[in-house]
Design an enzyme around this catalytic site. Structure first.
Site, PDB file in Angstrom:
ATOM      1  N   SER A   7      68.989  59.310  35.543  1.00  0.00           N
ATOM      2  CA  SER A   7      67.576  59.251  35.932  1.00  0.00           C
ATOM      3  C   SER A   7      67.466  58.416  37.214  1.00  0.00           C
ATOM      4  O   SER A   7      67.464  57.186  37.187  1.00  0.00           O
ATOM      5  CB  SER A   7      66.778  58.614  34.781  1.00  0.00           C
ATOM      6  OG  SER A   7      65.457  58.420  35.174  1.00  0.00           O
ATOM      7  N   HIS A  32      68.117  63.706  37.128  1.00  0.00           N
ATOM      8  CA  HIS A  32      66.831  63.673  36.434  1.00  0.00           C
ATOM      9  C   HIS A  32      65.825  62.867  37.264  1.00  0.00           C
ATOM     10  O   HIS A  32      66.135  61.764  37.716  1.00  0.00           O
ATOM     11  CB  HIS A  32      67.064  63.002  35.075  1.00  0.00           C
ATOM     12  CG  HIS A  32      65.904  62.999  34.147  1.00  0.00           C
ATOM     13  ND1 HIS A  32      65.592  64.063  33.322  1.00  0.00           N
ATOM     14  CD2 HIS A  32      64.967  62.048  33.895  1.00  0.00           C
ATOM     15  CE1 HIS A  32      64.525  63.766  32.601  1.00  0.00           C
ATOM     16  NE2 HIS A  32      64.124  62.545  32.926  1.00  0.00           N
ATOM     17  N   ASP A  34      61.940  61.366  37.198  1.00  0.00           N
ATOM     18  CA  ASP A  34      60.785  61.070  36.335  1.00  0.00           C
ATOM     19  C   ASP A  34      59.503  60.947  37.141  1.00  0.00           C
ATOM     20  O   ASP A  34      59.363  60.033  37.956  1.00  0.00           O
ATOM     21  CB  ASP A  34      61.033  59.754  35.590  1.00  0.00           C
ATOM     22  CG  ASP A  34      62.051  59.935  34.488  1.00  0.00           C
ATOM     23  OD1 ASP A  34      61.868  60.860  33.681  1.00  0.00           O
ATOM     24  OD2 ASP A  34      63.026  59.174  34.444  1.00  0.00           O
ATOM     25  N   MET A  36      55.575  60.271  36.975  1.00  0.00           N
ATOM     26  CA  MET A  36      54.547  59.674  36.093  1.00  0.00           C
ATOM     27  C   MET A  36      53.242  59.527  36.857  1.00  0.00           C
ATOM     28  O   MET A  36      53.244  59.123  38.025  1.00  0.00           O
ATOM     29  CB  MET A  36      55.008  58.302  35.619  1.00  0.00           C
ATOM     30  CG  MET A  36      56.400  58.294  35.005  1.00  0.00           C
ATOM     31  SD  MET A  36      56.806  56.682  34.329  1.00  0.00           S
ATOM     32  CE  MET A  36      58.530  56.931  33.890  1.00  0.00           C
ATOM     33  N   HIS A  65      61.173  65.868  35.324  1.00  0.00           N
ATOM     34  CA  HIS A  65      60.465  65.587  34.073  1.00  0.00           C
ATOM     35  C   HIS A  65      59.045  65.133  34.410  1.00  0.00           C
ATOM     36  O   HIS A  65      58.850  64.018  34.889  1.00  0.00           O
ATOM     37  CB  HIS A  65      61.254  64.488  33.327  1.00  0.00           C
ATOM     38  CG  HIS A  65      60.655  64.032  32.048  1.00  0.00           C
ATOM     39  ND1 HIS A  65      61.082  62.890  31.408  1.00  0.00           N
ATOM     40  CD2 HIS A  65      59.667  64.546  31.274  1.00  0.00           C
ATOM     41  CE1 HIS A  65      60.386  62.726  30.293  1.00  0.00           C
ATOM     42  NE2 HIS A  65      59.514  63.709  30.192  1.00  0.00           N
ATOM     43  N   MET A  67      55.784  63.719  33.507  1.00  0.00           N
ATOM     44  CA  MET A  67      54.989  62.972  32.520  1.00  0.00           C
ATOM     45  C   MET A  67      53.591  62.844  33.098  1.00  0.00           C
ATOM     46  O   MET A  67      53.161  61.756  33.507  1.00  0.00           O
ATOM     47  CB  MET A  67      55.640  61.609  32.259  1.00  0.00           C
ATOM     48  CG  MET A  67      56.878  61.722  31.383  1.00  0.00           C
ATOM     49  SD  MET A  67      57.957  60.300  31.549  1.00  0.00           S
ATOM     50  CE  MET A  67      58.817  60.751  33.044  1.00  0.00           C
ATOM     51  N   MET A 136      62.072  63.098  23.500  1.00  0.00           N
ATOM     52  CA  MET A 136      61.986  61.721  24.004  1.00  0.00           C
ATOM     53  C   MET A 136      62.430  60.769  22.902  1.00  0.00           C
ATOM     54  O   MET A 136      61.913  60.818  21.781  1.00  0.00           O
ATOM     55  CB  MET A 136      60.543  61.370  24.406  1.00  0.00           C
ATOM     56  CG  MET A 136      60.032  62.043  25.660  1.00  0.00           C
ATOM     57  SD  MET A 136      61.005  61.720  27.149  1.00  0.00           S
ATOM     58  CE  MET A 136      60.993  59.935  27.260  1.00  0.00           C
ATOM     59  N   ASP A 174      66.205  61.946  26.037  1.00  0.00           N
ATOM     60  CA  ASP A 174      65.862  61.049  27.149  1.00  0.00           C
ATOM     61  C   ASP A 174      65.266  59.748  26.623  1.00  0.00           C
ATOM     62  O   ASP A 174      64.258  59.757  25.921  1.00  0.00           O
ATOM     63  CB  ASP A 174      64.836  61.790  28.036  1.00  0.00           C
ATOM     64  CG  ASP A 174      64.425  61.004  29.276  1.00  0.00           C
ATOM     65  OD1 ASP A 174      65.001  59.934  29.543  1.00  0.00           O
ATOM     66  OD2 ASP A 174      63.511  61.481  29.985  1.00  0.00           O
TER      67      ASP A 174
END
Ligand code: DX5
Ligand code: ZN
Length: 216
Positions: A7, A32, A34, A36, A65, A67, A136, A174
């Site tokens: 990540s 990966h 992330d 957010m 990913h 979120m 998750m 994850d």
């Protein structure tokens, strides 16, 4: 084949290009990223500009990913920016089927993620349409949290469902994965392992990833 997905935003953000170079030396299967939004999760990272920037520096497939709340609003931008796998949360997408279909039409690989409190059974209707399920094993929002051990039962359950339906869906996990617990996650049936602090808080990324590979 088991895959490791570091990540990258858990790395040193002041020197992202150097972090990509160091992580490439360990030849991870995916990178990966992330994303957010401060609404779906209590933290903000970056938008699709970071995906575009990372894409310009590496040929390793990008596992993005999201979120974010109502991800359908930004699917196109993330795919255009270079997401190879694009995962949205079950809890954030009202028209999940349409969102997943859009990701596929745009030529990316669709994934669906669930939070720790969401049962795997809720994915029953969408499972045939996605390439990847992300379980998750921490509450999304922050790197460096402890692995929630009851996630192992969810992984086992999901693996059984995938096998019973004779699907080829990837099962990604994850949150809180480190050298010390990666074998448990693998034995429960995961095939893609995301790790942030478990890799980036160590001195030698390649050594850590090699050790993770040995244990799975
Ligand atoms: C959590 C993120 C994870 C996280 C992983 O919200 O989705 O990808 O950065 O970090 P670690 O491995 O430190 O839990
Ligand atoms: Zn993630």
């Amino acid at each position: 084949m088991k895959k490791i997905a570091p990540s990258i935003l858990s790395g040193n953000l002041l020197n992202l290009a150097a972090e990509i170079k160091l992580i490439e030396e360990a030849a991870p299967d995916l990178i990966h990223i992330d994303i957010m939004d401060g609404i779906f999760v209590p933290n903000i990272t970056a938008g699709w500009n970071i995906v575009e920037a990372i894409k310009s520096r590496t040929d390793i497939p990008l596992d993005v990913h999201l979120m974010i709340d109502r991800p359908e609003r930004y699917i196109k931008q993330f795919v255009k920016s270079g997401a190879d796998v694009l995962t949205v949360h079950y809890e954030g997408a009202i028209h999940l089927h349409r969102t997943v279909e859009t990701i596929r039409e745009l030529d990316a690989s669709p994934g669906v993620a669930i939070n720790p409190a969401t049962p795997v059974d809720f994915l029953s209707e969408i499972l045939n349409y996605v390439d990847l399920v992300l379980i998750m094993s921490v509450n999304p929002g922050f790197s460096g949290q402890d692995f929630i051990y009851s996630s192992l039962f969810k992984i086992e359950k999901m693996r059984k469902i995938i096998m019973q339906r004779e699907l080829e869906t990837f099962l990604e996990v994850d949150g809180g994965i480190k050298v010390v617990n990666i074998a448990d996650v693998a034995n429960s049936g995961a095939d893609i392992f995301v790790s942030g602090s478990g890799i980036f808080n160590t001195d030698d990324y390649k050594k850590t990833i090699d050790e993770m590979r040995e244990r799975i």
